[in-house]
Scaffold this active site. Structure first.
Site, mmCIF file in Angstrom:
data_model
loop_
_atom_site.group_PDB
_atom_site.id
_atom_site.type_symbol
_atom_site.label_atom_id
_atom_site.label_comp_id
_atom_site.label_asym_id
_atom_site.label_seq_id
_atom_site.Cartn_x
_atom_site.Cartn_y
_atom_site.Cartn_z
ATOM 1 N N HIS A 126 48.560 42.932 44.648
ATOM 2 C CA HIS A 126 47.235 42.586 45.178
ATOM 3 C C HIS A 126 47.369 41.472 46.207
ATOM 4 O O HIS A 126 48.470 41.030 46.547
ATOM 5 C CB HIS A 126 46.244 42.261 44.055
ATOM 6 N N CYS A 182 51.200 36.236 29.761
ATOM 7 C CA CYS A 182 51.931 35.146 30.423
ATOM 8 C C CYS A 182 53.427 35.236 30.153
ATOM 9 O O CYS A 182 54.201 34.535 30.800
ATOM 10 C CB CYS A 182 51.482 33.786 29.910
ATOM 11 N N LYS A 191 45.879 40.503 38.350
ATOM 12 C CA LYS A 191 45.931 41.907 37.956
ATOM 13 C C LYS A 191 45.323 42.078 36.587
ATOM 14 O O LYS A 191 44.595 43.015 36.323
ATOM 15 C CB LYS A 191 47.391 42.355 37.890
ATOM 16 N N LYS A 215 40.032 33.144 39.755
ATOM 17 C CA LYS A 215 41.353 33.466 40.281
ATOM 18 C C LYS A 215 41.527 34.981 40.245
ATOM 19 O O LYS A 215 41.189 35.626 39.265
ATOM 20 C CB LYS A 215 42.420 32.816 39.414
ATOM 21 N N CYS A 256 44.069 32.773 25.126
ATOM 22 C CA CYS A 256 44.907 32.338 26.249
ATOM 23 C C CYS A 256 44.009 31.862 27.386
ATOM 24 O O CYS A 256 43.104 32.581 27.788
ATOM 25 C CB CYS A 256 45.783 33.498 26.719
ATOM 26 N N HIS A 294 44.361 34.497 30.374
ATOM 27 C CA HIS A 294 44.032 35.914 30.190
ATOM 28 C C HIS A 294 42.841 36.173 29.286
ATOM 29 O O HIS A 294 42.348 37.294 29.229
ATOM 30 C CB HIS A 294 45.256 36.668 29.644
HETATM 31 O O1 ME8 Z 1 54.282 35.068 37.587
HETATM 32 N N1 ME8 Z 1 46.281 33.345 44.571
HETATM 33 O O2 ME8 Z 1 54.584 37.124 38.585
HETATM 34 P P1 ME8 Z 1 53.113 37.480 39.094
HETATM 35 C C1 ME8 Z 1 47.437 32.949 45.117
HETATM 36 N N2 ME8 Z 1 56.956 37.359 37.519
HETATM 37 N N3 ME8 Z 1 48.636 33.444 44.776
HETATM 38 C C2 ME8 Z 1 48.673 34.382 43.831
HETATM 39 C C3 ME8 Z 1 47.499 34.853 43.207
HETATM 40 C C4 ME8 Z 1 46.264 34.293 43.621
HETATM 41 N N4 ME8 Z 1 45.105 34.675 43.132
HETATM 42 N N5 ME8 Z 1 47.853 35.785 42.315
HETATM 43 C C5 ME8 Z 1 49.199 35.909 42.379
HETATM 44 C C6 ME8 Z 1 54.974 36.032 37.866
HETATM 45 N N6 ME8 Z 1 49.705 35.060 43.296
HETATM 46 C C7 ME8 Z 1 56.436 36.037 37.507
HETATM 47 C C8 ME8 Z 1 57.175 35.134 38.473
HETATM 48 S S1 ME8 Z 1 59.378 34.025 39.450
HETATM 49 C C9 ME8 Z 1 60.905 33.704 38.876
HETATM 50 C C10 ME8 Z 1 58.637 35.008 38.224
HETATM 51 C C11 ME8 Z 1 51.121 34.924 43.662
HETATM 52 O O3 ME8 Z 1 53.151 38.904 39.510
HETATM 53 C C12 ME8 Z 1 51.606 33.491 43.499
HETATM 54 O O4 ME8 Z 1 52.789 33.329 44.237
HETATM 55 O O5 ME8 Z 1 52.094 37.054 38.124
HETATM 56 C C13 ME8 Z 1 51.919 33.439 42.017
HETATM 57 O O6 ME8 Z 1 52.743 32.352 41.669
HETATM 58 C C14 ME8 Z 1 52.609 34.774 41.857
HETATM 59 O O7 ME8 Z 1 51.884 35.669 42.730
HETATM 60 C C15 ME8 Z 1 52.574 35.290 40.422
HETATM 61 O O8 ME8 Z 1 52.994 36.609 40.425
#
Ligand code: ME8
Length: 509
Positions: free
Chosen positions: A18, A129, A298, A295, A143, A146
């Site tokens: 997204h 998480c 997904k 926020k 949580c 979530h």
């Molecule tokens: O946390 N606004 O993956 P994730 C801004 N797999 N940035 C956002 C956002 C939002 N509303 N939503 C997502 C994970 N992001 C782990 C990470 S790293 C070793 C493992 C971006 O799919 C932002 O960079 O939940 C956030 O930190 C990341 O997507 C989380 O992606």
């Protein structure tokens, strides 16, 4: 040549990409493209986080094997990366054999160094998480991220002695005030460390979909340890036969949002300390993109569709909007209406019309060729100022400020057209030299400014340069006045940012 290693988080593949994911990827790509313009040896890493219970559960719900499921969804993230015109040097997947081998050897090193022990874990676990929670951190027993009820888990695990790293971490924070940006996040991470650290479980007994511990293969590596190591594992296998670590390690910037600050600013550096490796230089913790105050995520499902924006307005509109509308580093509300507004006011009117008007006047008044003249001194000075400011701001990942600095030149050139009125000069043959100077300044100023903006607007920049009769060279040395060769044909262009009648509807309008 300076080397610049930068990373985005690796995204969970439990659902579709997204706008939040596109955001971090676009920001990192802007930095990568900009530094390449400046001749740096850039390595830009992004990818997908594919192990853990979250994926295994969704796969099972869909009647798929975890591997088939993650293959399909990782491909969607890969496409998103391409669709936003991001240019990673490697797209890592935590199911890559090279990554798995690296994780195993790293864990063995941690254990050999005495940082791993066996114990029993009991606690509340949120699968969304992939993290343990304390009772007091829950909101009404749910949580905080979530809104779901965590499960009670009790199992025999291997632990990482995080508590042993408290002093070293604090010393690192104190010696490196730029370690985490912005300062508010630095303070948050530092006080978390100062408040005392508990050891963390690094393995799970009940989860099969993960990397087996080398010394206890019936347990799999906790997905966050596995995931964080991607930043280092990529160095070992992204270029077969070459160890990239001597060239690129440590990362210059790691980009992420505040949701995963603790993992990156506390556990990750402690893991590296445990393996006696250099820590990343800086972490950039950007804010959340929010849709009507919440926020986007997904799991919550209130997403804004980046692909719809790209289809309606083009990829540069998405990139520009995200980095312009929300000051990079802070939180910000986004909406389809605001995309619509900025697209027309700034990209179409300020920049697109400038290019159309200037090239049309060159066609009409000076036979469609770059006049033999010099760039106006004030415009040349403004380009120099902007060049210095854009370079400085991008270097600090102050991407919104960088865009603003470049836009100063766009606005100046628009004022210059109105003030110098080439249409009046063209009526008076005695003022032909002045007309030539004005048109040269407009062409050349727009050209130099396009070089400044190229990392932000990678689809339009080459089109603008071609329209102006400039070569495709984006080297940073071109971002200065007077480089446009006299006599070059100025072909002009179709509208760069054509009008879009209706804003996109849906959740965000
Ligand atoms: O946390 N606004 O993956 P994730 C801004 N797999 N940035 C956002 C956002 C939002 N509303 N939503 C997502 C994970 N992001 C782990 C990470 S790293 C070793 C493992 C971006 O799919 C932002 O960079 O939940 C956030 O930190 C990341 O997507 C989380 O992606």
């Amino acid at each position: 040549m300076a080397s610049a290693y930068l990373t985005t988080p690796i995204y969970y593949v439990n659902a579709q990409p997204h706008l939040g994911h596109a955001y971090t990827t676009i920001a990192a790509d802007t930095y990568a493209r900009h530094m390449r313009q400046r001749g740096e040896d850039v390595f830009f890493l992004t990818g997908t986080d594919e192990h853990g219970d979250k994926n295994a559960r969704v796969a099972a719900e869909r009647g798929m094997t975890p591997q088939a499921f993650v293959d399909e969804n990782s491909a969607a993230f890969r496409r998103m990366t391409d669709d936003v015109l991001a240019t990673p040097d490697f797209f890592i997947r935590t199911t890559d054999p090279g990554h798995i081998a690296y994780v195993q050897s790293f864990l063995q090193t941690l254990k050999d160094n005495g940082h791993v022990y066996e114990g029993v874990y009991e606690g509340l676990y949120c699968t969304g998480c992939e993290a343990f929670y304390k009772e007091e951190d829950l909101v009404d027993g749910l949580c905080p991220d979530h809104g779901t009820k965590p499960e009670w888990l009790q199992e025999s695990n291997w632990f990482f002695r995080l508590s042993a790293f408290q002093e070293r971490l604090l010393a690192h924070f104190d010696a490196n005030p730029g370690f985490v940006s912005p300062a508010s996040r630095f303070n948050e991470a530092r006080s978390f460390v100062a408040g005392g650290l508990e050891d963390v479980s690094l393995s799970r007994a009940s989860i099969d979909w993960g990397v087996p511990l080398p010394w206890a293969p019936e347990q799999t590596c906790y997905v966050w340890f596995d995931a964080l190591l991607n930043y280092r594992s990529a160095m070992s296998y992204a270029r077969p036969g070459e160890d990239l670590a001597p060239r690129y390690w440590p990362p210059r910037w790691q980009l992420l949002a505040k949701d995963i600050l603790k993992f990156h600013a506390v556990i990750w550096p402690a893991m590296l300390m445990g393996a006696e490796m250099e820590l990343p230089e800086r972490l950039m913790i950007h804010g959340y993109l929010t849709v009507r105050e919440a926020k986007m995520s997904k799991s919550v499902g209130n997403v804004l569709d980046p692909f719809a924006v790209i289809d309606a307005y083009g990829v540069d509109a998405l990139r520009y909007y995200l980095l312009r509308d929300v000051r990079f580093g802070g939180d910000g509300g986004i909406s389809y209406d605001a995309v619509h507004e900025r697209y027309h006011a700034e990209l179409a009117n300020d920049l697109g019309n400038l290019v159309s008007r200037v090239t049309a006047m060159v066609g009409k008044y000076v036979d469609g060729r770059v006049p033999d003249a010099a760039c106006d001194a004030d415009v040349a000075a403004a380009v120099e100022t902007a060049r210095e400011a854009v370079g400085r701001h991008v270097g600090e990942l102050e991407l919104t400020e960088a865009l603003e600095a470049a836009w100063e030149v766009v606005r100046l050139l628009n004022r210059f057209v109105e003030e110098r009125a080439p249409w009046t000069l063209a009526k008076d043959p005695d003022r032909a030299d002045e007309l030539a100077g004005v048109l040269y300044t407009l062409l050349d100023g727009t050209r130099a400014c396009t070089v400044l903006l190229a990392a932000f607007l990678p689809a339009s920049a080459p089109r603008i340069l071609a329209a102006l009769g400039a070569g495709p060279d984006l080297d940073w040395s071109e971002a200065t006045a007077g480089r446009l060769p006299a006599g070059a044909v100025v072909p002009g262009t179709e509208p760069l940012f054509p009008r879009v009648e209706e804003p996109l509807g849906g959740a965000a309008s």
